[in-house]
Design a protein around this motif. Structure first.
Motif, PDB file in Angstrom:
ATOM      1  N   GLU A 250       0.832  -1.206   0.000  1.00 13.85           N
ATOM      2  CA  GLU A 250       0.000   0.000   0.000  1.00 13.85           C
ATOM      3  C   GLU A 250       0.865   1.253   0.000  1.00 13.85           C
ATOM      4  O   GLU A 250       0.616   2.195  -0.753  1.00 13.85           O
ATOM      5  CB  GLU A 250      -0.921  -0.007   1.215  1.00 13.85           C
ATOM      6  CG  GLU A 250      -1.854   1.176   1.254  1.00 13.85           C
ATOM      7  CD  GLU A 250      -2.770   1.168   2.461  1.00 13.85           C
ATOM      8  OE1 GLU A 250      -3.364   2.216   2.733  1.00 13.85           O
ATOM      9  OE2 GLU A 250      -2.890   0.129   3.137  1.00 13.85           O
ATOM     10  N   ARG A 251       1.920   1.266   0.820  1.00 19.16           N
ATOM     11  CA  ARG A 251       2.814   2.427   0.884  1.00 19.16           C
ATOM     12  C   ARG A 251       3.534   2.642  -0.449  1.00 19.16           C
ATOM     13  O   ARG A 251       3.664   3.771  -0.928  1.00 19.16           O
ATOM     14  CB  ARG A 251       3.826   2.260   2.019  1.00 19.16           C
ATOM     15  CG  ARG A 251       4.656   3.512   2.245  1.00 19.16           C
ATOM     16  CD  ARG A 251       5.531   3.443   3.473  1.00 19.16           C
ATOM     17  NE  ARG A 251       6.550   2.411   3.317  1.00 19.16           N
ATOM     18  CZ  ARG A 251       6.769   1.445   4.203  1.00 19.16           C
ATOM     19  NH1 ARG A 251       6.050   1.357   5.294  1.00 19.16           N
ATOM     20  NH2 ARG A 251       7.710   0.556   3.990  1.00 19.16           N
ATOM     21  N   ILE A 252       3.972   1.545  -1.081  1.00 19.35           N
ATOM     22  CA  ILE A 252       4.645   1.647  -2.373  1.00 19.35           C
ATOM     23  C   ILE A 252       3.726   2.283  -3.407  1.00 19.35           C
ATOM     24  O   ILE A 252       4.114   3.193  -4.137  1.00 19.35           O
ATOM     25  CB  ILE A 252       5.129   0.257  -2.836  1.00 19.35           C
ATOM     26  CG1 ILE A 252       6.289  -0.208  -1.962  1.00 19.35           C
ATOM     27  CG2 ILE A 252       5.521   0.278  -4.316  1.00 19.35           C
ATOM     28  CD1 ILE A 252       6.643  -1.672  -2.136  1.00 19.35           C
ATOM     29  N   PHE A 253       2.483   1.800  -3.490  1.00 14.63           N
ATOM     30  CA  PHE A 253       1.538   2.351  -4.452  1.00 14.63           C
ATOM     31  C   PHE A 253       1.240   3.820  -4.164  1.00 14.63           C
ATOM     32  O   PHE A 253       1.209   4.644  -5.077  1.00 14.63           O
ATOM     33  CB  PHE A 253       0.230   1.553  -4.466  1.00 14.63           C
ATOM     34  CG  PHE A 253       0.293   0.338  -5.343  1.00 14.63           C
ATOM     35  CD1 PHE A 253       0.384   0.456  -6.720  1.00 14.63           C
ATOM     36  CD2 PHE A 253       0.253  -0.923  -4.791  1.00 14.63           C
ATOM     37  CE1 PHE A 253       0.428  -0.665  -7.537  1.00 14.63           C
ATOM     38  CE2 PHE A 253       0.305  -2.055  -5.586  1.00 14.63           C
ATOM     39  CZ  PHE A 253       0.391  -1.927  -6.967  1.00 14.63           C
ATOM     40  N   ARG A 254       1.014   4.157  -2.894  1.00 13.62           N
ATOM     41  CA  ARG A 254       0.709   5.552  -2.557  1.00 13.62           C
ATOM     42  C   ARG A 254       1.861   6.482  -2.928  1.00 13.62           C
ATOM     43  O   ARG A 254       1.656   7.570  -3.467  1.00 13.62           O
ATOM     44  CB  ARG A 254       0.354   5.685  -1.083  1.00 13.62           C
ATOM     45  CG  ARG A 254      -0.989   5.076  -0.752  1.00 13.62           C
ATOM     46  CD  ARG A 254      -1.384   5.354   0.701  1.00 13.62           C
ATOM     47  NE  ARG A 254      -2.578   4.641   1.051  1.00 13.62           N
ATOM     48  CZ  ARG A 254      -3.820   5.024   0.737  1.00 13.62           C
ATOM     49  NH1 ARG A 254      -4.003   6.127   0.053  1.00 13.62           N
ATOM     50  NH2 ARG A 254      -4.857   4.293   1.109  1.00 13.62           N
ATOM     51  N   GLU A 255       3.102   6.061  -2.648  1.00  9.67           N
ATOM     52  CA  GLU A 255       4.264   6.886  -2.988  1.00  9.67           C
ATOM     53  C   GLU A 255       4.413   7.011  -4.503  1.00  9.67           C
ATOM     54  O   GLU A 255       4.724   8.089  -5.006  1.00  9.67           O
ATOM     55  CB  GLU A 255       5.526   6.301  -2.365  1.00  9.67           C
ATOM     56  CG  GLU A 255       5.581   6.487  -0.868  1.00  9.67           C
ATOM     57  CD  GLU A 255       6.793   5.838  -0.222  1.00  9.67           C
ATOM     58  OE1 GLU A 255       7.725   5.413  -0.950  1.00  9.67           O
ATOM     59  OE2 GLU A 255       6.816   5.754   1.018  1.00  9.67           O
ATOM     60  N   TYR A 256       4.194   5.930  -5.222  1.00 11.56           N
ATOM     61  CA  TYR A 256       4.297   5.977  -6.677  1.00 11.56           C
ATOM     62  C   TYR A 256       3.249   6.920  -7.258  1.00 11.56           C
ATOM     63  O   TYR A 256       3.556   7.760  -8.107  1.00 11.56           O
ATOM     64  CB  TYR A 256       4.137   4.575  -7.269  1.00 11.56           C
ATOM     65  CG  TYR A 256       4.197   4.583  -8.778  1.00 11.56           C
ATOM     66  CD1 TYR A 256       5.423   4.543  -9.430  1.00 11.56           C
ATOM     67  CD2 TYR A 256       3.044   4.662  -9.542  1.00 11.56           C
ATOM     68  CE1 TYR A 256       5.495   4.569 -10.819  1.00 11.56           C
ATOM     69  CE2 TYR A 256       3.105   4.694 -10.930  1.00 11.56           C
ATOM     70  CZ  TYR A 256       4.331   4.650 -11.558  1.00 11.56           C
ATOM     71  OH  TYR A 256       4.387   4.686 -12.926  1.00 11.56           O
ATOM     72  N   PHE A 257       2.006   6.775  -6.801  1.00 12.60           N
ATOM     73  CA  PHE A 257       0.929   7.621  -7.324  1.00 12.60           C
ATOM     74  C   PHE A 257       1.147   9.090  -6.972  1.00 12.60           C
ATOM     75  O   PHE A 257       0.816   9.982  -7.754  1.00 12.60           O
ATOM     76  CB  PHE A 257      -0.436   7.152  -6.825  1.00 12.60           C
ATOM     77  CG  PHE A 257      -0.833   5.800  -7.362  1.00 12.60           C
ATOM     78  CD1 PHE A 257      -0.433   5.373  -8.619  1.00 12.60           C
ATOM     79  CD2 PHE A 257      -1.603   4.959  -6.594  1.00 12.60           C
ATOM     80  CE1 PHE A 257      -0.801   4.133  -9.115  1.00 12.60           C
ATOM     81  CE2 PHE A 257      -1.987   3.711  -7.088  1.00 12.60           C
ATOM     82  CZ  PHE A 257      -1.579   3.304  -8.349  1.00 12.60           C
ATOM     83  N   ALA A 258       1.714   9.357  -5.800  1.00 12.75           N
ATOM     84  CA  ALA A 258       1.987  10.742  -5.415  1.00 12.75           C
ATOM     85  C   ALA A 258       3.078  11.355  -6.295  1.00 12.75           C
ATOM     86  O   ALA A 258       3.035  12.542  -6.611  1.00 12.75           O
ATOM     87  CB  ALA A 258       2.400  10.799  -3.944  1.00 12.75           C
ATOM     88  N   ALA A 259       4.037  10.532  -6.714  1.00 15.29           N
ATOM     89  CA  ALA A 259       5.150  11.030  -7.519  1.00 15.29           C
ATOM     90  C   ALA A 259       4.822  11.112  -9.010  1.00 15.29           C
ATOM     91  O   ALA A 259       5.494  11.813  -9.752  1.00 15.29           O
ATOM     92  CB  ALA A 259       6.370  10.136  -7.328  1.00 15.29           C
ATOM     93  N   HIS A 260       3.816  10.393  -9.464  1.00 13.96           N
ATOM     94  CA  HIS A 260       3.466  10.350 -10.886  1.00 13.96           C
ATOM     95  C   HIS A 260       2.043  10.853 -11.058  1.00 13.96           C
ATOM     96  O   HIS A 260       1.094  10.160 -10.716  1.00 13.96           O
ATOM     97  CB  HIS A 260       3.599   8.930 -11.429  1.00 13.96           C
ATOM     98  CG  HIS A 260       4.978   8.405 -11.347  1.00 13.96           C
ATOM     99  ND1 HIS A 260       5.482   7.822 -10.199  1.00 13.96           N
ATOM    100  CD2 HIS A 260       5.994   8.406 -12.239  1.00 13.96           C
ATOM    101  CE1 HIS A 260       6.723   7.469 -10.411  1.00 13.96           C
ATOM    102  NE2 HIS A 260       7.067   7.813 -11.646  1.00 13.96           N
TER     103      HIS A 260
END
Length: 105
Positions: free
Chosen positions: A64-74
């Motif tokens: 979940e943290r990986i996806f949230r960080e990815y979506f925040a950066a892209h």
């Protein structure tokens, strides 16, 4: 949401099921809908995944943290056209350079 385990895939990677536990009657205690997802990742990444998150609940938190960080950066709002327009000047310079190498008969 719980990690439902791993299975081998026909490509040799690991398949991870992430979502609600189907072997129990637990429901998430927050007001959001959960979706079960199955992803395939290479064995070396799977090993690191298990090393960093040895417990199922930690695996779900990590993903979940990986996806949230990815979506925040892209920024998802950017379309391919927006990206092309942002880089139009550089792309045009490259195209002109390539055209300069063409030899007309």
């Amino acid at each position: 949401m719980q990690f439902s385990g791993e299975k081998g895939s026909e490509k040799g990677g690991k398949l991870f099921g992430i979502g609600r536990c189907y072997f129990c009657d637990e429901k998430p205690d927050w007001g959001m809908t959960m979706t079960s997802v199955q992803i395939e990742i290479p064995d070396e990444i799977a090993g690191e995944f298990y090393r960093r998150a040895p417990h199922p609940e930690r695996r779900v938190e990590l993903v979940e943290r990986i996806f949230r960080e990815y979506f925040a950066a892209h920024n998802a709002a950017e379309s391919e056209l927006d990206i092309l327009n942002q880089n139009a000047e550089e792309l045009n310079r490259e195209a002109e350079d390539v055209l300069g190498y063409q030899v007309l008969p």
